[in-house]
Each structure stands twice: as structure tokens, then as C-alpha cells.
Design a protein around this motif. Structure first.
Motif, PDB file in Angstrom:
ATOM      1  N   GLN A  71       0.808  -1.213   0.000  1.00 15.36           N
ATOM      2  CA  GLN A  71       0.000   0.000   0.000  1.00 15.36           C
ATOM      3  C   GLN A  71       0.843   1.267   0.000  1.00 15.36           C
ATOM      4  O   GLN A  71       0.287   2.360  -0.026  1.00 15.36           O
ATOM      5  CB  GLN A  71      -0.944  -0.014   1.202  1.00 15.36           C
ATOM      6  N   GLY A  72       2.148   1.092   0.069  1.00 13.59           N
ATOM      7  CA  GLY A  72       3.012   2.259   0.002  1.00 13.59           C
ATOM      8  C   GLY A  72       3.047   3.087   1.258  1.00 13.59           C
ATOM      9  O   GLY A  72       3.423   4.262   1.226  1.00 13.59           O
ATOM     10  N   SER A  73       2.690   2.496   2.364  1.00  9.87           N
ATOM     11  CA  SER A  73       2.669   3.229   3.620  1.00  9.87           C
ATOM     12  C   SER A  73       4.047   3.195   4.287  1.00  9.87           C
ATOM     13  O   SER A  73       4.670   2.146   4.387  1.00  9.87           O
ATOM     14  CB  SER A  73       1.645   2.600   4.571  1.00  9.87           C
ATOM     15  N   ILE A  74       4.487   4.347   4.744  1.00 11.10           N
ATOM     16  CA  ILE A  74       5.774   4.421   5.440  1.00 11.10           C
ATOM     17  C   ILE A  74       5.794   3.510   6.651  1.00 11.10           C
ATOM     18  O   ILE A  74       6.806   2.874   6.965  1.00 11.10           O
ATOM     19  CB  ILE A  74       6.063   5.875   5.835  1.00 11.10           C
ATOM     20  N   SER A  75       4.672   3.406   7.331  1.00 13.54           N
ATOM     21  CA  SER A  75       4.618   2.616   8.567  1.00 13.54           C
ATOM     22  C   SER A  75       4.783   1.124   8.332  1.00 13.54           C
ATOM     23  O   SER A  75       5.005   0.372   9.286  1.00 13.54           O
ATOM     24  CB  SER A  75       3.299   2.885   9.299  1.00 13.54           C
ATOM     25  N   ALA A  76       4.659   0.673   7.093  1.00 16.82           N
ATOM     26  CA  ALA A  76       4.821  -0.754   6.802  1.00 16.82           C
ATOM     27  C   ALA A  76       6.279  -1.174   6.778  1.00 16.82           C
ATOM     28  O   ALA A  76       6.579  -2.363   6.703  1.00 16.82           O
ATOM     29  CB  ALA A  76       4.160  -1.085   5.473  1.00 16.82           C
ATOM     30  N   TYR A  77       7.177  -0.211   6.832  1.00 14.81           N
ATOM     31  CA  TYR A  77       8.610  -0.502   6.700  1.00 14.81           C
ATOM     32  C   TYR A  77       9.340  -0.039   7.952  1.00 14.81           C
ATOM     33  O   TYR A  77       9.191   1.103   8.385  1.00 14.81           O
ATOM     34  CB  TYR A  77       9.166   0.188   5.451  1.00 14.81           C
TER      35      TYR A  77
END
Length: 123
Positions: A104-110
Motif C-alpha cells: 500500500q506504500g505506507s511508510i509505517s509498513a517498513y
């Protein structure tokens, strides 16, 4: 300790191309998703592309101009960008993560990040 180190940035004329590299060390990255984000001056960090087990996602503005790939044996991820535009000027960051919403391109996923490499595109 996990380290992600980007390289390959620089100054290039509009219409040119670059290949960015991100070498990871210090961890077990099996099953992780890998992504590139970028941050232009005065703007928020934005998603560019991601890859996990051969499946790729791209932000709309770079789709068709970017290719993300991974060389697992070298723990290295690449981002090839062609037909560069001045609006591509930014610091490009490599990231790795194991979250299920990696696509989803979310910063929080990384949760692992490199320090970034500057890309400057001149007209």
C-alpha cells in the motif's frame, strides 16, 4: 544491527537514467518486502515502488519509468529510473519491512530504512 545503504544517486539531465542500489546487511530478510521512497525539498516522503517475492507495485507517476528488482543472493535491491524528469529530484530512500500491507506504500509498513541518496535532475 541492520543496515541499509543506498548508492547510485547523482546529478543527471532530464531524459537520462539512473540505477539506484540498496545493500542490506545485519539481518534475516527472508520474506521481507523492499521499497523505495523519495522526499523532495519541502515535501513529505512518498512511495515510489515496492517488491516482495517478485510482485511489484509502483506509484502512478513513475509507473512505466521505474523498475524495482531484487538480487536476493546479494541482499541488494535496485531501482532503475528512465526518462528522468526534474520533478524526480529528491532524496531516495530504501526500506525493508514485513508488514502485510507492504504493497500500500505506507511508510509505517517498513521498519528498516537507509540514509538516502540524492538524485538531482536538471533541465
Amino acid at each position: 544491527q541492520v543496515h541499509l545503504v543506498e548508492s547510485g544517486g547523482g546529478m543527471v539531465q532530464a531524459g537520462g537514467s539512473l540505477r539506484l542500489s540498496c545493500e542490506a546487511s545485519g539481518g534475516n530478510f527472508n520474506g521481507h518486502a523492499w521499497a523505495w521512497f523519495r522526499q523532495a525539498p519541502g515535501k513529505e516522503r512518498e512511495f515510489v515502488a515496492a517488491i516482495r517475492r517478485g510482485v511489484t507495485y509502483y506509484e502512478d507517476s513513475v509507473a512505466g519509468r521505474c523498475t524495482i528488482s531484487r538480487e536476493a543472493t546479494k541482499n541488494t535491491v535496485y531501482l532503475q529510473i528512465v526518462s528522468l524528469k526534474t520533478e524526480d529530484t529528491a532524496v531516495y530512500f530504501c526500506a525493508a519491512g514485513s508488514a502485510s500491507n507492504w504493497y500500500q506504500g505506507s511508510i509505517s509498513a517498513y521498519h528498516y530504512w537507509g540514509q538516502g541518496t540524492q538524485v538531482t535532475v536538471s533541465s
